[in-house]
Design a protein around this motif. Structure first.
Motif, mmCIF file in Angstrom:
data_model
loop_
_atom_site.group_PDB
_atom_site.id
_atom_site.type_symbol
_atom_site.label_atom_id
_atom_site.label_comp_id
_atom_site.label_asym_id
_atom_site.label_seq_id
_atom_site.Cartn_x
_atom_site.Cartn_y
_atom_site.Cartn_z
ATOM 1 N N ILE A 113 -35.308 -49.141 -47.556
ATOM 2 C CA ILE A 113 -34.432 -49.785 -48.439
ATOM 3 C C ILE A 113 -33.669 -48.782 -48.857
ATOM 4 O O ILE A 113 -32.198 -49.287 -49.010
ATOM 5 N N ASP A 117 -29.390 -49.163 -49.150
ATOM 6 C CA ASP A 117 -29.550 -50.209 -50.306
ATOM 7 C C ASP A 117 -27.918 -49.895 -51.155
ATOM 8 O O ASP A 117 -27.684 -48.985 -51.915
ATOM 9 N N PRO A 120 -28.697 -50.344 -55.753
ATOM 10 C CA PRO A 120 -29.626 -49.539 -56.187
ATOM 11 C C PRO A 120 -29.955 -49.921 -57.869
ATOM 12 O O PRO A 120 -28.972 -50.354 -58.592
ATOM 13 N N CYS A 144 -22.751 -46.588 -52.809
ATOM 14 C CA CYS A 144 -23.003 -47.957 -52.362
ATOM 15 C C CYS A 144 -22.079 -48.426 -51.304
ATOM 16 O O CYS A 144 -22.690 -49.073 -50.365
ATOM 17 N N ARG A 147 -23.806 -47.044 -48.228
ATOM 18 C CA ARG A 147 -25.093 -47.540 -47.789
ATOM 19 C C ARG A 147 -24.880 -48.858 -47.314
ATOM 20 O O ARG A 147 -25.537 -49.628 -46.517
ATOM 21 N N THR A 533 -31.351 -56.372 -50.431
ATOM 22 C CA THR A 533 -31.460 -55.574 -49.187
ATOM 23 C C THR A 533 -32.512 -55.437 -48.558
ATOM 24 O O THR A 533 -32.516 -55.782 -47.197
#
Length: 593
Positions: A113, A117, A120, A144, A147, A533
């Motif tokens: 994850i 992710d 977070p 972010c 990801r 996620t």
């Protein structure tokens, strides 16, 4: 196929293990994950985990293929059921410490994850207002976004792996037609939460990064308090709230599925999902082009791209133009108010329901789509009225038949009007150019053409190049230049109906992965790990499992010696295989099997 069905009856774990192993190898997902981990960790020193991220992913897929929940406890049980050889095939190490298996799988899932992710933060409790504010403030937007792209790449690398598992001869039959649609995936905590931009309220459930879903419009919904906060932040905005009881807390998954070639046998290849994405309900801006770019990056050439009215509803610069520049032939529906006359061109043309015509097109043909829409809406209203009376089958059939007879004359008239309207239509030639311009051939044999040509301002050549509008024109009219409403087939015609009808295939895929007997992504309690996620990961693996099921079903249809159905499609003796004396099934007339 006979060996496959026999093994699946006697040793389903072994069959699923082989499928998972082949998928991991075909997709090269291990290399992708190893690269991300190397990018994120400061040092490669330390003990190697007994269950790494790729093995955790393989175990999730194994659960889904065995039709088991993706709870950590259930994955641990599956781990114990596997033989040492089976564990080794999918990369699961074990030192005999049975009591540590649950924790090792859980830790591997957490590491997986963390790699992808975009949300977070804490998932151990319902957050207070200040805790939520601190979590949001601690998120790095650039990290972010990175990801989020990884998660998108992860899902599409996996579904691409299923495509690569097909024989090349089967893959080459596909002409590039795709249908895309979004589907709701509920999250735990159905009370939901205030919107992410609303920092003035405490959260109501642990899954704090989801969104409210409603069937109408773009599917995004706001609570009344969120609407008030949004209107305060943007004076002049007119956001409207919806009660929590009328919406569902969750996320949306975007699926892009293969659909049959338009002029061939509809069963030339398995109709699998080849693109997947995820977002908060209603946040579809950019999703269509994002998926198209992914197809192109993977070496595919999208041909007809079939979507519902939500996708072309935005700015043409964000979907229509990029799609057309990729050579895609768009097929979509319109909102009711968008039908009919959409734009006038200064050179003597009028845009009606997405197509360009000479502007001497009679009003009766311009309004044909709106007129038949009234009759269809009346038919739908009557069917809904009948259903509310709890009719018997005979009463339902009688009522539907009577309503159908009333609709039939309107449909017959509409078909005739479309045939007449086609005589005035400009036809698209070639491909859209890099500058967004596109060429159309003028129907010089259209009724009244000489008189039309003699009008002041009418275009005199036999073709015309239409260009993109200026920035000022776009400010004044969202359909400036007409590109927003243009599509490949003339709306309402038989070719349009045939192509748009293929969109039912992606809706079928949506239903399949939600069914309780399969992946059941509609039941969040079967995904114990919290957060968006992990749900995204399970959705991606559910699509992979659905693809594998579709592929097996395809080959069963082709290798069946007798008619197969749900009552007998698991019986080995009904299928041909090469080492058997029974002759192969007769090949299809087109193409040869």
């Amino acid at each position: 196929m006979r060996d496959y069905t026999s093994a699946n009856l006697s040793t389903p774990n072994s069959v699923a293990i082989v499928e998972v192993d082949r998928l991991v190898k075909a997709s090269a997902i291990r290399q992708l994950i190893v690269g991300w981990r190397a990018e994120d960790v400061k040092s490669a020193a330390g003990a190697k985990p007994f269950v790494d991220e790729t093995a955790a992913l393989a175990l999730i897929l194994l659960q889904l293929r065995l039709e088991r929940p993706t709870l950590i406890s259930d994955m641990a049980k599956t781990f114990h059921r596997l033989s040492p050889r089976q564990r080794a095939v999918i990369g699961l190490r074990h030192d005999g410490e049975d009591t540590r298996v649950y924790g090792r799988i859980g830790d591997a899932v957490k590491r997986l994850i963390a790699l992808v992710d975009e949300f977070p933060g804490r998932r151990d409790k319902i957050l207070s207002r200040d805790e939520f504010r601190a979590m949001i403030a601690g998120r790095d937007p650039a990290d972010c976004r990175k990801r989020r792209e990884r998660m998108f790449l992860l899902g599409n690398t996996l579904v691409e792996g299923t495509w690569k598992m097909l024989p090349r001869e089967v893959r080459e039959r596909w002409e590039g037609n795709i249908a895309q649609d979004a589907t709701l995936v509920p999250l735990q905590g159905q009370r939901g939460n205030p919107a992410g931009h609303n920092l003035n309220e405490r959260r109501r459930s642990i899954n704090s990064d989801g969104g409210y879903y409603q069937r109408a419009g773009s599917h995004g919904a706001m609570t009344h308090s969120d609407a008030r906060e949004a209107n305060k932040a943007s004076p002049g905005a007119k956001n409207k709230g919806t009660s929590i009881g009328k919406s569902t807390w969750g996320v949306e998954a975007e699926l892009a599925r293969l659909v049959p070639n338009l002029h061939d046998d509809p069963d030339l290849f398995p109709l699998i999902t080849l693109g997947v994405s995820y977002h908060i309900p209603g946040a579809i801006t950019g999703e269509g082009v994002r998926m198209l770019n992914s197809f192109v990056d993977r070496g595919h050439r999208p041909n007809h791209y079939i979507v519902d009215r939500a996708y072309p509803g935005g700015k043409f610069q964000e979907f229509h133009l990029p799609a057309r520049l990729l050579g895609v032939k768009l097929v979509f529906d319109y909102k009711d108010k968008a039908l009919g006359v959409q734009l006038h061109h200064t050179s003597g043309f009028v845009q009606v329901s997405g197509a360009w015509y000479l502007d001497n097109l009679p009003d009766v043909h311009r309004d044909a789509d709106k007129v038949v829409l009234v009759a269809r809406n009346k038919f739908d209203a009557e069917i809904n009225r009948i259903e509310k009376t709890n009719p018997t089958d005979a009463e339902r059939a009688e009522g539907k038949g009577k309503a159908g007879k009333e609709l039939a004359p309107a449909e017959e008239l509409y078909e005739k009007q479309l045939a007449q309207r086609a005589k005035y239509m400009l036809t698209y030639k070639g491909h859209i150019q890099p500058d967004g311009s596109r060429r159309y051939i003028i129907p010089t044999d259209a009724p009244g053409y000489p008189k039309w040509k003699a009008q002041k301002g009418s275009h005199q050549s036999q073709s015309i190049v239409m260009t993109l509008p200026t920035a000022k024109e776009i400010e004044d009219d969202v359909n400036a230049g007409g590109l927003k409403n243009e599509q490949y087939f003339a709306y309402g015609t038989a070719p349009w109906k045939h192509a748009y009808g293929l969109r039912n295939g992606v809706e079928s895929a949506n239903r399949n992965v939600k069914r309780a007997q399969f992946e059941d992504i509609a039941t969040p309690d079967k995904r114990g790990v919290r957060g968006n996620t992990f749900t995204y990961i399970v959705v991606a693996m559910s699509i992979v499992a659905e693809n594998l099921r579709q592929m097996v079903s395809f080959f069963k249809r082709k290798l069946a010696l007798k008619t197969i159905h749900s009552k007998n499609n698991y019986i080995p003796s009904l299928f041909w295989q090469s080492d058997n004396s029974v002759p192969a099934p007769e090949p299809e007339p087109r193409p040869p099997w």
